[in-house]
Design a protein around this motif. Structure first.
Motif, PDB file in Angstrom:
ATOM      1  N   ARG A   1       0.818  -1.201   0.000  1.00 53.28           N
ATOM      2  CA  ARG A   1       0.000   0.000   0.000  1.00 53.28           C
ATOM      3  C   ARG A   1       0.863   1.267   0.000  1.00 53.28           C
ATOM      4  O   ARG A   1       0.529   2.256  -0.643  1.00 53.28           O
ATOM      5  CB  ARG A   1      -0.950   0.011   1.200  1.00 53.28           C
ATOM      6  N   GLN A   2       1.981   1.238   0.695  1.00 59.89           N
ATOM      7  CA  GLN A   2       2.884   2.385   0.675  1.00 59.89           C
ATOM      8  C   GLN A   2       3.498   2.565  -0.709  1.00 59.89           C
ATOM      9  O   GLN A   2       3.609   3.690  -1.217  1.00 59.89           O
ATOM     10  CB  GLN A   2       3.988   2.214   1.711  1.00 59.89           C
ATOM     11  N   LEU A   3       3.882   1.454  -1.317  1.00 57.63           N
ATOM     12  CA  LEU A   3       4.462   1.522  -2.661  1.00 57.63           C
ATOM     13  C   LEU A   3       3.422   1.996  -3.679  1.00 57.63           C
ATOM     14  O   LEU A   3       3.744   2.759  -4.602  1.00 57.63           O
ATOM     15  CB  LEU A   3       5.030   0.166  -3.061  1.00 57.63           C
ATOM     16  N   ASP A   4       2.187   1.546  -3.522  1.00 57.88           N
ATOM     17  CA  ASP A   4       1.122   2.013  -4.420  1.00 57.88           C
ATOM     18  C   ASP A   4       0.926   3.521  -4.291  1.00 57.88           C
ATOM     19  O   ASP A   4       0.764   4.234  -5.288  1.00 57.88           O
ATOM     20  CB  ASP A   4      -0.194   1.291  -4.104  1.00 57.88           C
ATOM     21  N   ASP A   5       0.948   4.001  -3.055  1.00 53.82           N
ATOM     22  CA  ASP A   5       0.778   5.432  -2.821  1.00 53.82           C
ATOM     23  C   ASP A   5       1.920   6.224  -3.457  1.00 53.82           C
ATOM     24  O   ASP A   5       1.694   7.242  -4.125  1.00 53.82           O
ATOM     25  CB  ASP A   5       0.723   5.711  -1.320  1.00 53.82           C
ATOM     26  N   LEU A   6       3.145   5.766  -3.256  1.00 53.15           N
ATOM     27  CA  LEU A   6       4.297   6.442  -3.847  1.00 53.15           C
ATOM     28  C   LEU A   6       4.236   6.398  -5.374  1.00 53.15           C
ATOM     29  O   LEU A   6       4.511   7.399  -6.046  1.00 53.15           O
ATOM     30  CB  LEU A   6       5.596   5.785  -3.359  1.00 53.15           C
ATOM     31  N   HIS A   7       3.850   5.253  -5.919  1.00 50.46           N
ATOM     32  CA  HIS A   7       3.774   5.117  -7.372  1.00 50.46           C
ATOM     33  C   HIS A   7       2.780   6.115  -7.969  1.00 50.46           C
ATOM     34  O   HIS A   7       3.067   6.788  -8.969  1.00 50.46           O
ATOM     35  CB  HIS A   7       3.359   3.686  -7.747  1.00 50.46           C
ATOM     36  N   ASP A   8       1.589   6.228  -7.348  1.00 49.41           N
ATOM     37  CA  ASP A   8       0.564   7.106  -7.890  1.00 49.41           C
ATOM     38  C   ASP A   8       0.957   8.579  -7.796  1.00 49.41           C
ATOM     39  O   ASP A   8       0.552   9.391  -8.629  1.00 49.41           O
ATOM     40  CB  ASP A   8      -0.765   6.865  -7.177  1.00 49.41           C
ATOM     41  N   LYS A   9       1.750   8.913  -6.784  1.00 42.89           N
ATOM     42  CA  LYS A   9       2.245  10.293  -6.686  1.00 42.89           C
ATOM     43  C   LYS A   9       3.404  10.530  -7.654  1.00 42.89           C
ATOM     44  O   LYS A   9       3.527  11.608  -8.244  1.00 42.89           O
ATOM     45  CB  LYS A   9       2.700  10.595  -5.255  1.00 42.89           C
ATOM     46  N   MET A  10       4.246   9.533  -7.813  1.00 40.80           N
ATOM     47  CA  MET A  10       5.451   9.708  -8.624  1.00 40.80           C
ATOM     48  C   MET A  10       5.174   9.703 -10.122  1.00 40.80           C
ATOM     49  O   MET A  10       5.735  10.497 -10.867  1.00 40.80           O
ATOM     50  CB  MET A  10       6.478   8.626  -8.277  1.00 40.80           C
ATOM     51  N   ILE A  11       4.281   8.809 -10.575  1.00 39.93           N
ATOM     52  CA  ILE A  11       4.097   8.676 -12.022  1.00 39.93           C
ATOM     53  C   ILE A  11       3.570   9.970 -12.632  1.00 39.93           C
ATOM     54  O   ILE A  11       3.916  10.332 -13.759  1.00 39.93           O
ATOM     55  CB  ILE A  11       3.160   7.487 -12.367  1.00 39.93           C
ATOM     56  N   LYS A  12       2.748  10.696 -11.887  1.00 38.74           N
ATOM     57  CA  LYS A  12       2.207  11.941 -12.438  1.00 38.74           C
ATOM     58  C   LYS A  12       3.146  13.124 -12.224  1.00 38.74           C
ATOM     59  O   LYS A  12       2.789  14.270 -12.540  1.00 38.74           O
ATOM     60  CB  LYS A  12       0.828  12.233 -11.837  1.00 38.74           C
TER      61      LYS A  12
END
Length: 532
Positions: A78-89
């Motif tokens: 869940r932490q990685l998902d959160d970081l991914h969604d912030k980082m990709i954009k």
């Protein structure tokens, strides 16, 4: 890559994100409470530094690589998902980031400091709303409505530039539009969401036609004009997102001489959700250069939660008071042991569900009796009117939210179309409201969300759906008395405490036994199958 390596990386990310996050919230609070350019500059700088962190390509590559591991524990995933969604954009050039932040800052400053004028005199947002609520003078109402839209003209050029810039970034990242990217990074399925919205639109049509006709009859009578002559300034707010009070029932009168802070405190305390500490930190009353709207902010995810409002003794602002403290208790009771990244809502719609659940209480007779001290005979007498008022409000606001959502989606899909014509086309088709003679002005842009909270409004409607689903489950399985400690315990354990540890729809399934569905929202407000 070992689990320990991933944990070390996540620990570093949590610490860095927390350090960058707190100045953003502090500076935003100061901008909203003072309107001073100095704080606006600081906010722009802190926001730039915060989002720049998520643009780091090396960290993004690590997150992408870690997420491919199937055996990750839920907490790490869940932490990685959160970081991914912030980082990709945020994988774009610094110059582009600065352009976007600069445009947002410029628009934000206009909204914060703009004061409309009526008859050549400056008026506050509350005074303008009061004209639309109470003033019977046709010309003054018309002037107030056009004055409320003037801010749209001031920001139109910058806003359209911002929309095109957002789309450019999204396309460079492989998304069709900024709107599509926003849905993907919010863990929302766009097709599924709009399929539910189409269902709601169809299911609400008959109820809305009846209620709109009833409202039009009332407004025409009050304003002493023909029903066919009603125009947007003849309703009680600039966008027809609020339903007028039931004829012959002045709900605002119940709030006169009430200690509203005590009322809201007692409401939440009855459910063992104490908020007095948050009240002390909040800024609740209007003044010059203060943001004229309202919001709740979790300053540090460690307990410094604040609410900003421009409270007066009206149903509108008391509803907002309960709404914002519905956000506040959500933040307050998130499990403090969770890592920083997960000490937040799992999705905006889940905290909106909490806020909307509480905001609806101003349309419940039992709340008036218990917390405003209105005698039972009066409550019984106006009880049906309150239920009717809640349905009216929900039907009217639903059609408004549908209008906004369908328009915003189309706006990002083609910002070069005749946007002003599109706006009034949808307003007429969904809200059944006759447009003004001149539809060439950017009246839509006066709604702050298009510029400063983009691709957010769908969360209000999803939140309404979730609030009805929670309401149904609580009444059926927890307590028929909403104002009881059992309800507070249920909300704390199933909605608030998990924070962002669970995907929002998994949280809905855990809390209610079902994934999010429009069924209970439709039953509660459009078919009369369930008492409100």
């Amino acid at each position: 890559m070992s689990e320990q390596d991933i944990e070390r990386f996540l620990s570093e990310q949590n610490k860095r994100v927390e350090d960058l996050y707190q100045p953003v919230l502090l500076n935003h609070w100061m901008v909203a409470t003072t309107g001073e350019q100095e704080w606006s500059d600081k906010h722009e700088q802190s926001l730039s530094e915060y989002w720049a962190h998520f643009s780091d390509r090396e960290s993004f590559q690590k997150v992408t690589r870690f997420r491919k591991i199937d055996s990750l524990p839920l907490m790490q995933r869940r932490q990685l998902d959160d970081l991914h969604d912030k980082m990709i954009k945020n994988q774009f050039e610094e110059g582009t980031r600065q352009q976007i932040l600069s445009l947002e800052k410029k628009i934000s400053h206009v909204f914060t400091t703009f004061q409309p004028q009526v008859n050549g005199s400056r008026v506050s947002n509350n005074e303008l709303l009061d004209i639309l609520r109470y003033d019977l003078d046709h010309e003054r109402r018309k002037q107030a409505w056009f004055a409320s839209k003037e801010v749209g003209k001031r920001i139109e050029k910058d806003l359209l530039q911002l929309i095109r810039k957002r789309n450019e970034v999204a396309r460079n990242l492989g998304f069709e539009t900024f709107y599509h990217m926003s849905f993907a990074t919010q863990e929302l399925d766009l097709e599924q969401t709009f399929a539910m919205f189409e269902t709601i639109k169809k299911s609400s049509d008959q109820a809305f036609r009846m209620i709109k006709d009833e409202i039009d009859e009332e407004r025409a009578k009050v304003l002493k004009i023909k029903k066919d002559d009603l125009r947007p300034w003849d309703y009680v707010d600039p966008f027809f997102q609020e339903a007028p009070s039931i004829e012959h029932v002045d709900f605002d009168s119940f709030y006169k001489d009430q200690d509203l802070e005590q009322v809201v405190s007692q409401t939440f305390q009855a459910m063992e959700l104490p908020i007095d500490d948050i009240l002390k930190r909040s800024d609740l009353y209007p003044r010059k250069n203060k943001n004229p709207f309202g919001f709740c902010t979790d300053m540090d995810r460690r307990g410094d939660i604040r609410v900003l409002l421009n409270l007066d003794q009206s149903m509108y602002w008391v509803t907002a008071l309960l709404h914002e403290f519905g956000h506040a208790v959500y933040f307050k009771f998130i499990d403090s042991r969770l890592p920083f990244l997960l000490r937040f809502h799992s999705h905006t719609l889940t905290t909106e569900a909490s806020a909307l659940f509480f905001g609806r209480m101003t349309k419940m007779a039992e709340w008036y009796e218990r917390f405003l001290g209105i005698d039972r005979e009066t409550c019984e007498r106006i009880g049906r009117n309150m239920e009717k008022m809640l349905q009216r409000q929900m039907v009217v606001s639903t059609r408004w939210m549908l209008t906004f959502s369908f328009f915003e989606k189309s706006l990002y899909e083609d910002p070069d179309q005749d946007i002003n014509a599109l706006w009034w086309k949808l307003v007429k088709e969904i809200q059944y409201m006759a447009p003004p003679e001149d539809t060439g002005s950017p009246d839509w842009a006066a709604k702050m969300h298009f510029s400063l909270a983009p691709v957010y409004y769908q969360d209000y409607l999803l939140g309404e759906m979730a609030a009805s689903q929670l309401h149904h489950y609580i009444k059926t399985n927890v307590s028929t008395d909403l104002f009881s400690p059992n309800v507070g315990t249920y909300l704390k354990e199933n909605v608030f405490k998990p924070g962002a540890l669970l995907h929002w729809n998994d949280k809905m399934k855990k809390a209610t036994g079902e994934y999010l569905t429009p069924t209970y929202f439709i039953k509660q407000f459009f078919t009369n199958d369930e008492a409100s």
